[in-house]
Motif scaffolding. Sequence first.
Motif, PDB file in Angstrom:
ATOM      1  N   ALA A   1       0.832  -1.202   0.000  1.00 59.40           N
ATOM      2  CA  ALA A   1       0.000   0.000   0.000  1.00 59.40           C
ATOM      3  C   ALA A   1       0.869   1.256   0.000  1.00 59.40           C
TER       4      ALA A   1
ATOM      5  N   THR B   1       2.061   4.582   1.298  1.00 59.31           N
ATOM      6  CA  THR B   1       2.036   5.296   2.580  1.00 59.31           C
ATOM      7  C   THR B   1       2.457   6.747   2.416  1.00 59.31           C
TER       8      THR B   1
ATOM      9  N   SER C   1       2.620  10.262  -4.503  1.00 57.31           N
ATOM     10  CA  SER C   1       1.589   9.937  -5.484  1.00 57.31           C
ATOM     11  C   SER C   1       2.233   9.950  -6.865  1.00 57.31           C
TER      12      SER C   1
ATOM     13  N   ALA D   1      -1.749   8.017  -1.074  1.00 55.31           N
ATOM     14  CA  ALA D   1      -1.823   7.407   0.256  1.00 55.31           C
ATOM     15  C   ALA D   1      -3.069   6.540   0.414  1.00 55.31           C
ATOM     16  N   GLY D   2      -2.868   5.316   0.878  1.00 52.81           N
ATOM     17  CA  GLY D   2      -3.961   4.391   1.134  1.00 52.81           C
ATOM     18  C   GLY D   2      -4.305   3.472  -0.025  1.00 52.81           C
TER      19      GLY D   2
ATOM     20  N   THR E   1      -3.734   0.538  -2.717  1.00 52.31           N
ATOM     21  CA  THR E   1      -2.948  -0.682  -2.855  1.00 52.31           C
ATOM     22  C   THR E   1      -2.956  -1.073  -4.329  1.00 52.31           C
TER      23      THR E   1
END
Length: 142
Positions: free
Chosen positions: A90, A92, A95, A127-128, A130
């Motif tokens: 994932a 963290t 971008s 972020a977040g 997967t």
Amino acid sequence: MSKGNTFENDLLKLIFNATAIANIADNAASSPITNLYVSLHTADPGEAGDQTTSEATYTGYARVAVPRTAGGWTVTANSVSPAAAIEFPAVTGGSEAITHWAVGIASSGASKILYSGTVTPNIAVSAGVTPRLTTGSTITED
């Protein structure tokens, strides 16, 4: 020039399933590679690139090992695809847009690319998220 369909399938099985091609090629007997490593890229690494060329850099990213077996890869009709979804760590931090993927031989560093291709649709990571390549991700010999 082209390869025969049976040989194309045999070649993919040699690379992705470690299956020998009778009377032509064997998997290494003493220390064969047991995993292939899938990487994500923000641009086409090209034929002259290696696995670090335009490789994803988001925080948390790592290449994913996939076994060189029928349990790791499905080879049929001159195409290969992951036997199960390939899930990357994932995001963290950071971008970027994932536009390509590659299959190579090392977990890190400037290792050779065996195959690469586009990710369609591109994966926007932040972020977040997967990142995941599905069993619909295919490589075709023809």
